[in-house]
Scaffold this motif. Sequence first.
Motif, PDB file in Angstrom:
ATOM      1  N   GLN A   1       0.716  -1.000  -0.299  1.00  0.00           N
ATOM      2  CA  GLN A   1       0.043  -0.009  -0.142  1.00  0.00           C
ATOM      3  C   GLN A   1       0.553   1.029   0.915  1.00  0.00           C
ATOM      4  OE1 GLN A   1      -1.949  -0.769   3.858  1.00  0.00           O
ATOM      5  NE2 GLN A   1      -4.370  -1.198   2.837  1.00  0.00           N
ATOM      6  N   GLN A   2       2.149   0.991   0.216  1.00  0.00           N
ATOM      7  CA  GLN A   2       3.061   2.205   0.412  1.00  0.00           C
ATOM      8  C   GLN A   2       3.075   3.297  -0.932  1.00  0.00           C
ATOM      9  OE1 GLN A   2       5.302   3.078   2.783  1.00  0.00           O
ATOM     10  NE2 GLN A   2       4.214   2.204   3.733  1.00  0.00           N
ATOM     11  N   GLU A   3       3.628   4.420  -1.083  1.00  0.00           N
ATOM     12  CA  GLU A   3       3.244   5.668  -2.570  1.00  0.00           C
ATOM     13  C   GLU A   3       3.869   5.103  -3.571  1.00  0.00           C
ATOM     14  OE1 GLU A   3       2.140   9.368  -1.794  1.00  0.00           O
ATOM     15  OE2 GLU A   3       2.565   9.760  -2.996  1.00  0.00           O
ATOM     16  N   GLY A   4       3.579   4.654  -4.158  1.00  0.00           N
ATOM     17  CA  GLY A   4       5.039   4.256  -5.601  1.00  0.00           C
ATOM     18  C   GLY A   4       4.976   2.441  -5.750  1.00  0.00           C
ATOM     19  N   PHE A   5       4.441   2.126  -4.492  1.00  0.00           N
ATOM     20  CA  PHE A   5       5.428   0.627  -4.662  1.00  0.00           C
ATOM     21  C   PHE A   5       4.864   0.229  -6.387  1.00  0.00           C
ATOM     22  CE2 PHE A   5       2.873  -3.694  -5.104  1.00  0.00           C
ATOM     23  CZ  PHE A   5       3.988  -4.394  -3.626  1.00  0.00           C
ATOM     24  N   PRO A   6       5.607  -0.657  -6.837  1.00  0.00           N
ATOM     25  CA  PRO A   6       6.808  -1.300  -6.204  1.00  0.00           C
ATOM     26  C   PRO A   6       8.234  -0.407  -6.218  1.00  0.00           C
ATOM     27  CG  PRO A   6       6.167  -2.891  -8.071  1.00  0.00           C
ATOM     28  CD  PRO A   6       5.315  -1.753  -8.158  1.00  0.00           C
ATOM     29  N   TRP A   7       8.150   1.302  -7.161  1.00  0.00           N
ATOM     30  CA  TRP A   7       8.695   1.135  -7.579  1.00  0.00           C
ATOM     31  C   TRP A   7       9.888   1.372  -8.902  1.00  0.00           C
ATOM     32  CZ3 TRP A   7       7.926  -0.137  -2.517  1.00  0.00           C
ATOM     33  CH2 TRP A   7       7.799   0.810  -1.525  1.00  0.00           C
ATOM     34  N   GLY A   8       8.921   0.546  -9.693  1.00  0.00           N
ATOM     35  CA  GLY A   8       9.515   0.097 -10.571  1.00  0.00           C
ATOM     36  C   GLY A   8      10.160  -1.710 -10.302  1.00  0.00           C
ATOM     37  N   ARG A   9      10.228  -1.988  -9.505  1.00  0.00           N
ATOM     38  CA  ARG A   9      11.016  -3.156  -8.985  1.00  0.00           C
ATOM     39  C   ARG A   9      10.814  -4.423  -8.822  1.00  0.00           C
ATOM     40  NH1 ARG A   9      16.525  -2.787  -6.350  1.00  0.00           N
ATOM     41  NH2 ARG A   9      16.395  -0.804  -5.888  1.00  0.00           N
ATOM     42  N   GLY A  10       9.242  -4.350  -9.353  1.00  0.00           N
ATOM     43  CA  GLY A  10       8.789  -5.632  -8.998  1.00  0.00           C
ATOM     44  C   GLY A  10       8.541  -6.328  -8.180  1.00  0.00           C
ATOM     45  N   ALA A  11       6.838  -6.848  -8.203  1.00  0.00           N
ATOM     46  CA  ALA A  11       6.405  -7.675  -6.681  1.00  0.00           C
ATOM     47  C   ALA A  11       4.563  -8.632  -7.203  1.00  0.00           C
ATOM     48  CB  ALA A  11       5.926  -6.926  -5.930  1.00  0.00           C
ATOM     49  N   ARG A  12       5.204  -9.603  -6.955  1.00  0.00           N
ATOM     50  CA  ARG A  12       3.467 -10.272  -6.973  1.00  0.00           C
ATOM     51  C   ARG A  12       2.595 -10.426  -5.646  1.00  0.00           C
ATOM     52  NH1 ARG A  12       2.127 -14.892  -8.290  1.00  0.00           N
ATOM     53  NH2 ARG A  12       4.427 -15.940  -7.633  1.00  0.00           N
ATOM     54  N   ILE A  13       1.405  -9.284  -6.121  1.00  0.00           N
ATOM     55  CA  ILE A  13       0.563 -10.081  -4.675  1.00  0.00           C
ATOM     56  C   ILE A  13      -0.357 -11.684  -5.111  1.00  0.00           C
ATOM     57  CG2 ILE A  13      -1.101  -9.688  -4.110  1.00  0.00           C
ATOM     58  CD1 ILE A  13      -0.766  -6.993  -4.030  1.00  0.00           C
ATOM     59  N   VAL A  14      -0.289 -12.194  -4.085  1.00  0.00           N
ATOM     60  CA  VAL A  14      -1.057 -13.432  -4.252  1.00  0.00           C
ATOM     61  C   VAL A  14      -2.423 -13.234  -3.984  1.00  0.00           C
ATOM     62  CG1 VAL A  14      -1.040 -16.443  -4.382  1.00  0.00           C
ATOM     63  CG2 VAL A  14       0.591 -15.226  -4.563  1.00  0.00           C
ATOM     64  N   ASP A  15      -3.503 -13.761  -4.719  1.00  0.00           N
ATOM     65  CA  ASP A  15      -4.723 -13.513  -4.510  1.00  0.00           C
ATOM     66  C   ASP A  15      -5.079 -12.247  -4.007  1.00  0.00           C
ATOM     67  OD1 ASP A  15      -7.273 -14.380  -4.023  1.00  0.00           O
ATOM     68  OD2 ASP A  15      -6.873 -15.798  -2.710  1.00  0.00           O
ATOM     69  N   SER A  16      -5.409 -12.032  -2.767  1.00  0.00           N
ATOM     70  CA  SER A  16      -6.237 -10.721  -1.783  1.00  0.00           C
ATOM     71  C   SER A  16      -5.214 -10.576  -0.705  1.00  0.00           C
ATOM     72  CB  SER A  16      -7.072 -10.346  -2.462  1.00  0.00           C
ATOM     73  OG  SER A  16      -8.489 -10.907  -0.745  1.00  0.00           O
ATOM     74  N   LEU A  17      -5.082  -9.757  -0.580  1.00  0.00           N
ATOM     75  CA  LEU A  17      -4.602  -9.222   0.456  1.00  0.00           C
ATOM     76  C   LEU A  17      -5.328  -8.962   2.018  1.00  0.00           C
ATOM     77  CD1 LEU A  17      -0.950  -7.613  -0.165  1.00  0.00           C
ATOM     78  CD2 LEU A  17      -1.869 -10.529  -0.001  1.00  0.00           C
ATOM     79  N   ALA A  18      -6.300  -8.981   1.893  1.00  0.00           N
ATOM     80  CA  ALA A  18      -7.610  -8.518   2.755  1.00  0.00           C
ATOM     81  C   ALA A  18      -7.496  -8.467   3.578  1.00  0.00           C
ATOM     82  CB  ALA A  18      -8.434  -9.374   2.027  1.00  0.00           C
ATOM     83  N   VAL A  19      -6.756  -9.633   4.980  1.00  0.00           N
ATOM     84  CA  VAL A  19      -6.701  -9.147   6.082  1.00  0.00           C
ATOM     85  C   VAL A  19      -5.894  -8.026   6.226  1.00  0.00           C
ATOM     86  CG1 VAL A  19      -6.326 -11.049   8.012  1.00  0.00           C
ATOM     87  CG2 VAL A  19      -6.993 -12.134   6.045  1.00  0.00           C
ATOM     88  N   THR A  20      -4.336  -8.263   5.578  1.00  0.00           N
ATOM     89  CA  THR A  20      -3.749  -7.739   5.855  1.00  0.00           C
ATOM     90  C   THR A  20      -4.053  -6.559   5.743  1.00  0.00           C
ATOM     91  OG1 THR A  20      -1.763  -8.624   4.631  1.00  0.00           O
ATOM     92  CG2 THR A  20      -1.204  -6.906   4.538  1.00  0.00           C
ATOM     93  N   GLU A  21      -4.904  -6.332   4.781  1.00  0.00           N
ATOM     94  CA  GLU A  21      -5.651  -4.249   4.686  1.00  0.00           C
ATOM     95  C   GLU A  21      -6.146  -4.215   5.994  1.00  0.00           C
ATOM     96  OE1 GLU A  21      -7.446  -4.326   0.553  1.00  0.00           O
ATOM     97  OE2 GLU A  21      -5.286  -4.440  -0.523  1.00  0.00           O
ATOM     98  N   GLN A  22      -7.321  -4.871   5.884  1.00  0.00           N
ATOM     99  CA  GLN A  22      -8.272  -4.118   7.024  1.00  0.00           C
ATOM    100  C   GLN A  22      -6.890  -4.038   8.345  1.00  0.00           C
ATOM    101  OE1 GLN A  22     -10.239  -8.084   8.978  1.00  0.00           O
ATOM    102  NE2 GLN A  22     -12.231  -7.161   8.165  1.00  0.00           N
ATOM    103  N   SER A  23      -6.406  -5.353   8.479  1.00  0.00           N
ATOM    104  CA  SER A  23      -5.171  -5.602   9.839  1.00  0.00           C
ATOM    105  C   SER A  23      -4.849  -3.778  10.282  1.00  0.00           C
ATOM    106  CB  SER A  23      -4.409  -5.740  10.232  1.00  0.00           C
ATOM    107  OG  SER A  23      -5.151  -7.188  10.477  1.00  0.00           O
ATOM    108  N   ALA A  24      -3.816  -3.430   8.592  1.00  0.00           N
ATOM    109  CA  ALA A  24      -3.712  -2.006   8.663  1.00  0.00           C
ATOM    110  C   ALA A  24      -3.968  -1.399   9.090  1.00  0.00           C
ATOM    111  CB  ALA A  24      -3.148  -2.436   7.445  1.00  0.00           C
ATOM    112  N   ALA A  25      -5.379  -1.505   8.559  1.00  0.00           N
ATOM    113  CA  ALA A  25      -6.742  -0.170   9.280  1.00  0.00           C
ATOM    114  C   ALA A  25      -6.724   0.356  10.362  1.00  0.00           C
ATOM    115  CB  ALA A  25      -8.126   0.035   8.623  1.00  0.00           C
ATOM    116  N   ARG A  26      -6.815  -1.477  11.435  1.00  0.00           N
ATOM    117  CA  ARG A  26      -7.273  -1.424  12.463  1.00  0.00           C
ATOM    118  C   ARG A  26      -6.197  -1.133  13.895  1.00  0.00           C
ATOM    119  NH1 ARG A  26     -11.877  -3.905  13.440  1.00  0.00           N
ATOM    120  NH2 ARG A  26     -11.592  -5.564  15.155  1.00  0.00           N
ATOM    121  N   VAL A  27      -5.021  -1.862  13.746  1.00  0.00           N
ATOM    122  CA  VAL A  27      -3.603  -2.260  14.661  1.00  0.00           C
ATOM    123  C   VAL A  27      -3.995  -0.317  15.797  1.00  0.00           C
ATOM    124  CG1 VAL A  27      -2.952  -4.249  13.841  1.00  0.00           C
ATOM    125  CG2 VAL A  27      -1.807  -2.293  12.569  1.00  0.00           C
ATOM    126  N   LEU A  28      -3.844  -1.825  16.615  1.00  0.00           N
ATOM    127  CA  LEU A  28      -2.640  -0.485  17.829  1.00  0.00           C
ATOM    128  C   LEU A  28      -1.814  -1.084  18.584  1.00  0.00           C
ATOM    129  CD1 LEU A  28      -3.224   2.883  18.320  1.00  0.00           C
ATOM    130  CD2 LEU A  28      -5.308   2.075  19.433  1.00  0.00           C
TER     131      LEU A  28
END
Length: 380
Positions: A318-345
């Motif tokens: 989710q970082q701005e500019g990801f993946p900075w021209g380097r390449g990366a792959r996301i498998v399926d969805s990162l729904a749990v990761t994204e939900q956690s990012a919004a909720r963790v403290l």
Amino acid sequence: MAEIKVGFYGHVRQYHNLRAEIDGAIHDVLESGTYVQGPQLAKFEEELALYMGTKEAVGVNSGTDALWLTFVALGIGPGHEVITVSNTFFATAEAIWLAGATPVFVDSDPKTRNIDVRKIDAAITPRTKAIVPVHLYGLTADMAAIARIARAHNLLVIEDCAQAIGARGDHFAIGELSDAVCLSFIIQKNLGCFGDGGAVITNNKDLATSLRKLRNHGSLKRSYHSIGYNSRLDELQAAVLRVKLKQVDAWSELRRKQASEYNALLANSPLTLPHTPPGYGHVYHLYVIECDDRDGLQAYLSSRGIVALTHYPIAIHQQEGFPWGRGARIVDSLAVTEQSAARVLSLPLYPELTRQELQYTAEAVQSWTESLNAIGQRAR
Ligand SMILES: Cc1ncc(COP(=O)(O)O)c(C=O)c1O
């Protein structure tokens, strides 16, 4: 309760508790005249390997270098994919990119927040070279399942253990089921020095030798080089780490007690509390709760004098500019990761935190959830 201030770190308190021993160790190094590649590093490596139960420990300059140099030493580079998670400190993926390989992100487990081992198979391609599980917040990932998958597909496993020194899995130790374990000793870690530091733990003697060479300009013998890097753990940091290593198990025990106390005090709150699977020895590098209005709770705690931080509010993909021209792959969805990012403290938890500070923090969290209930909004 009367208002008090609760900080997020206990670094200075920790120093004061060990002051005589630390000052003595620093003084001895200063008087010795040897400040890099000396006896403190050699002794620390010996003691660390013994503590971790592995044959070798190699000190380097940071946890990031520990990961990056391990990838380089194991031949992980351009054209290779490395499976990991996106809900981690940025350096996990950064080191994969630095080695020239491509990170492949799979989602995290909704309960433990560690890599969801059920999603790894779908991420494997002929280019996959390694799996890098992160023992997030001090809880070991499911290494037994990861090792099974790695064996079946002939993959390397490198544990990112920056947050979990002293942790245990269910019937397995860190380092037992992998090729290498990478540690960070930056001050806020459970074993922290006064600056940057890291180490690689392994049972592979050849890997340890390659790392010793890489960290010192490709040199094992004065004047003889191949291309390496400068990533040494200096004598002052090694001497301090030797003093603190002796305390790690007692500190982990205190962290577990504090987490139990938070768990008990917050048991009736509707917030999501940390989950430890049976048989695992969590070392609570961080005590992370989840809540829908995370920002509201963080602001409320701040108004009560309590510092709570977020780990990690923006996942790597989710970082701005990801993946900075380097390449990366996301498998399926990162729904749990994204939900956690919004909720963790992360609530303050460290061995030097007083009981009063912990109870004051838990009471403030409770008052916030009760005030939401009072206006008909349920905190979750
Ligand atoms: C999960 C994780 N990986 C890697 C690192 C990198 O360690 P360092 O800051 O020592 O480079 C850290 C901590 O900073 C971390 O938390």
